[in-house]
Each structure stands twice: as structure tokens, then as C-alpha cells.
Scaffold this motif. Structure first.
Motif, PDB file in Angstrom:
ATOM      1  N   THR A  47     -32.052  58.432 -10.664  1.00  0.00           N
ATOM      2  CA  THR A  47     -33.119  58.225  -9.399  1.00  0.00           C
ATOM      3  C   THR A  47     -34.032  59.457  -9.586  1.00  0.00           C
ATOM      4  O   THR A  47     -34.320  60.267  -8.779  1.00  0.00           O
ATOM      5  N   ASN A  48     -34.949  59.198 -10.590  1.00  0.00           N
ATOM      6  CA  ASN A  48     -36.179  60.072 -10.676  1.00  0.00           C
ATOM      7  C   ASN A  48     -37.485  59.395 -11.079  1.00  0.00           C
ATOM      8  O   ASN A  48     -37.247  58.066 -11.470  1.00  0.00           O
ATOM      9  N   PHE A  49     -38.603  59.957 -11.108  1.00  0.00           N
ATOM     10  CA  PHE A  49     -39.696  59.031 -11.489  1.00  0.00           C
ATOM     11  C   PHE A  49     -40.413  59.455 -12.839  1.00  0.00           C
ATOM     12  O   PHE A  49     -41.472  59.176 -13.321  1.00  0.00           O
ATOM     13  N   TYR A  50     -39.374  60.393 -13.847  1.00  0.00           N
ATOM     14  CA  TYR A  50     -39.827  60.497 -15.071  1.00  0.00           C
ATOM     15  C   TYR A  50     -40.125  59.150 -15.918  1.00  0.00           C
ATOM     16  O   TYR A  50     -39.304  58.334 -15.549  1.00  0.00           O
ATOM     17  N   GLU A  51     -41.059  59.008 -16.821  1.00  0.00           N
ATOM     18  CA  GLU A  51     -41.184  57.829 -17.376  1.00  0.00           C
ATOM     19  C   GLU A  51     -39.919  57.309 -18.071  1.00  0.00           C
ATOM     20  O   GLU A  51     -39.891  56.042 -17.878  1.00  0.00           O
ATOM     21  N   GLU A  52     -38.972  58.005 -18.611  1.00  0.00           N
ATOM     22  CA  GLU A  52     -37.765  57.474 -19.121  1.00  0.00           C
ATOM     23  C   GLU A  52     -36.942  56.612 -18.112  1.00  0.00           C
ATOM     24  O   GLU A  52     -36.408  55.735 -18.532  1.00  0.00           O
ATOM     25  N   SER A  53     -37.130  56.870 -17.057  1.00  0.00           N
ATOM     26  CA  SER A  53     -36.340  56.136 -15.946  1.00  0.00           C
ATOM     27  C   SER A  53     -37.223  55.182 -15.061  1.00  0.00           C
ATOM     28  O   SER A  53     -36.650  53.957 -15.025  1.00  0.00           O
ATOM     29  N   ALA A  54     -38.520  55.641 -14.819  1.00  0.00           N
ATOM     30  CA  ALA A  54     -39.263  54.787 -13.980  1.00  0.00           C
ATOM     31  C   ALA A  54     -40.056  53.643 -14.632  1.00  0.00           C
ATOM     32  O   ALA A  54     -40.034  52.466 -14.541  1.00  0.00           O
ATOM     33  N   LYS A  55     -40.324  53.868 -15.895  1.00  0.00           N
ATOM     34  CA  LYS A  55     -41.070  52.759 -16.835  1.00  0.00           C
ATOM     35  C   LYS A  55     -40.029  52.043 -17.886  1.00  0.00           C
ATOM     36  O   LYS A  55     -39.472  52.520 -18.448  1.00  0.00           O
ATOM     37  N   THR A  56     -40.111  50.811 -17.299  1.00  0.00           N
ATOM     38  CA  THR A  56     -38.970  50.117 -17.912  1.00  0.00           C
ATOM     39  C   THR A  56     -39.724  48.943 -18.480  1.00  0.00           C
ATOM     40  O   THR A  56     -40.844  48.575 -18.052  1.00  0.00           O
ATOM     41  N   MET A  57     -39.153  48.250 -19.492  1.00  0.00           N
ATOM     42  CA  MET A  57     -39.826  46.993 -20.045  1.00  0.00           C
ATOM     43  C   MET A  57     -39.110  45.596 -19.433  1.00  0.00           C
ATOM     44  O   MET A  57     -38.403  45.459 -18.747  1.00  0.00           O
ATOM     45  N   MET A  58     -40.038  44.703 -19.521  1.00  0.00           N
ATOM     46  CA  MET A  58     -39.722  43.225 -18.825  1.00  0.00           C
ATOM     47  C   MET A  58     -40.354  42.298 -19.843  1.00  0.00           C
ATOM     48  O   MET A  58     -41.478  42.287 -20.416  1.00  0.00           O
ATOM     49  N   LEU A  59     -39.407  41.534 -20.389  1.00  0.00           N
ATOM     50  CA  LEU A  59     -39.784  40.465 -21.252  1.00  0.00           C
ATOM     51  C   LEU A  59     -39.850  39.088 -20.230  1.00  0.00           C
ATOM     52  O   LEU A  59     -38.798  38.748 -19.706  1.00  0.00           O
ATOM     53  N   VAL A  60     -40.985  38.293 -20.098  1.00  0.00           N
ATOM     54  CA  VAL A  60     -40.842  36.971 -19.824  1.00  0.00           C
ATOM     55  C   VAL A  60     -41.397  36.111 -20.909  1.00  0.00           C
ATOM     56  O   VAL A  60     -42.298  36.029 -21.729  1.00  0.00           O
ATOM     57  N   ARG A  61     -40.455  34.602 -20.871  1.00  0.00           N
ATOM     58  CA  ARG A  61     -40.612  33.913 -21.734  1.00  0.00           C
ATOM     59  C   ARG A  61     -40.805  32.484 -21.314  1.00  0.00           C
ATOM     60  O   ARG A  61     -39.917  32.147 -20.467  1.00  0.00           O
ATOM     61  N   GLN A  62     -42.128  31.654 -21.491  1.00  0.00           N
ATOM     62  CA  GLN A  62     -42.538  30.390 -21.010  1.00  0.00           C
ATOM     63  C   GLN A  62     -42.898  29.698 -21.766  1.00  0.00           C
ATOM     64  O   GLN A  62     -44.093  29.861 -21.901  1.00  0.00           O
ATOM     65  N   PRO A  63     -42.189  28.904 -22.539  1.00  0.00           N
ATOM     66  CA  PRO A  63     -42.893  28.089 -23.759  1.00  0.00           C
ATOM     67  C   PRO A  63     -44.001  27.193 -23.042  1.00  0.00           C
ATOM     68  O   PRO A  63     -43.801  26.512 -22.289  1.00  0.00           O
ATOM     69  N   GLY A  64     -45.052  27.293 -23.962  1.00  0.00           N
ATOM     70  CA  GLY A  64     -46.330  26.424 -23.495  1.00  0.00           C
ATOM     71  C   GLY A  64     -47.068  27.027 -22.588  1.00  0.00           C
ATOM     72  O   GLY A  64     -48.282  26.838 -22.187  1.00  0.00           O
ATOM     73  N   ARG A  65     -46.785  28.303 -22.096  1.00  0.00           N
ATOM     74  CA  ARG A  65     -47.684  28.695 -21.037  1.00  0.00           C
ATOM     75  C   ARG A  65     -47.834  30.431 -21.454  1.00  0.00           C
ATOM     76  O   ARG A  65     -49.055  30.859 -21.251  1.00  0.00           O
TER      77      ARG A  65
END
Length: 194
Positions: A47-65
């Protein structure tokens, strides 16, 4: 070991979509709500805002778009933006009054200029992240803190430059912007006890 297990489960989901003929008609999202500090900055909490905690990845997959392998590392999106984005990618109306906004354009390789900053909250404070800067206004154990990091000059977040020489204007700007957002959202700097 945990990452290998996660990879195996994701592979199982993707294989099942292929085997059932649903791959082309399914949006797959993989993300998290926070990272773990793993000892960075001497912390193990999340529960802090350092990059290691606040910056996370997100993968979004939608074939054709969404183009396979496309990367957008400049849009500031949050988990509140997921529902409106999924609705928008499905061609469904996005209800008014949601906290989040659709980042469909960013998924599809376009920039509509709407995700240049991100406001975030945790129990002890509030954050504004934009460009190369991160500002956190917090109250911890009754003590008020203003923290500003210049991530271009200090990617490891070791030096608080709030109101330091050369940063006076940006310090005033971020404090004003975060305060205006708090007023707009009817929030205080910390969560009020019930």
C-alpha cells in the motif's frame, strides 16, 4: 515457481479457447491491482505509491482488433478503466457516471490524448502520476507528507524534490491539481475512519 504456475494456467485458458473455437471471439485480460515491494525501499508492503507497487502491467488480447505484441508504455490507465474498456471493445454502450474511462483507442494503437495522467488512492494518501513526475500527498501516523519524484532524473525514487530549488513551479502545479481532483471527487487526503 509461482510465475511458472501462472504461465501454465494462462496457457490452459488460451488452449481451451482455441480448442472450443472461441479464441477469435474472446477478449483476454491479464493484470493485477498492485505489485509487491519485495524489499525495495526497505518495504514489503503493497500500500504505497513507489513504482514497484503502483506501476503494474496489463495484457489485453483481442484477435483482429489489438495487434499481437503491441506495447503502450505511455498511457496511464487504472483498474477502474477496465470495465468501460471491455464494454467499448465489445461494441456495447458505456454507462455514464463510471469512475473509469475506456482506453480502447490505446489498445488499438491510437492515442486520443485522454490517458496522460492518473490519480490513485490508498488508505494513507493520494497520488498524481503524469509524464516524468509522481506526486504523493499523504498523512502517515498523523504526519503530513508531500513527495514529488522526477522519474526521468531519479527512476529509483530516492530523492523527494517537492519545493526543492528548480521544482517550485511543478510542486505548486501538482499540489493544485491533486487538491482540485480531491475536491471534485469529494475525497480527503486519507480515508476517513467509519
Amino acid at each position: 515457481l509461482l510465475l511458472e504456475k501462472t504461465d501454465a494456467y494462462i496457457e490452459t485458458v488460451l488452449d481451451t479457447l482455441r480448442q472450443t473455437g472461441l479464441e477469435e471471439d474472446t477478449i483476454v485480460v491479464f493484470t493485477t491491482d498492485h505489485g509487491e515491494m519485495m524489499g525495495s525501499h526497505g518495504l514489503i508492503s503493497k500500500t504505497n505509491f513507489y513504482e514497484e507497487s503502483a506501476k503494474t502491467m496489463m495484457l489485453v488480447r483481442q484477435p483482429g482488433r489489438i495487434a499481437p505484441g503491441a506495447v503502450n508504455d505511455s498511457a496511464f490507465v487504472g483498474t477502474a478503466d477496465l470495465m468501460p474498456t471491455m464494454l467499448d471493445l465489445c461494441g456495447l454502450p458505456v454507462p455514464a457516471g463510471l469512475d473509469g474511462r475506456s482506453f480502447k483507442a490505446q489498445c488499438c494503437g491510437k492515442d486520443d490524448g485522454r490517458f496522460t495522467e492518473l490519480f490513485a488512492v490508498n488508505p494513507d494518501g493520494r497520488m498524481l502520476r503524469f509524464g516524468d513526475y509522481k506526486y504523493v500527498h499523504s498523512i502517515v501516523y498523523g504526519e503530513e507528507h508531500h513527495t514529488l519524484f522526477d522519474l526521468a532524473a531519479d527512476p529509483d525514487e530516492t530523492t523527494n524534490v517537492f519545493n526543492q530549488p528548480g521544482y517550485e513551479a511543478v510542486s505548486d502545479d501538482v499540489h493544485r491539481r491533486l487538491t482540485a481532483w480531491l475536491e471534485q471527487e469529494n475525497l480527503s487526503v486519507t480515508f476517513d475512519p467509519i
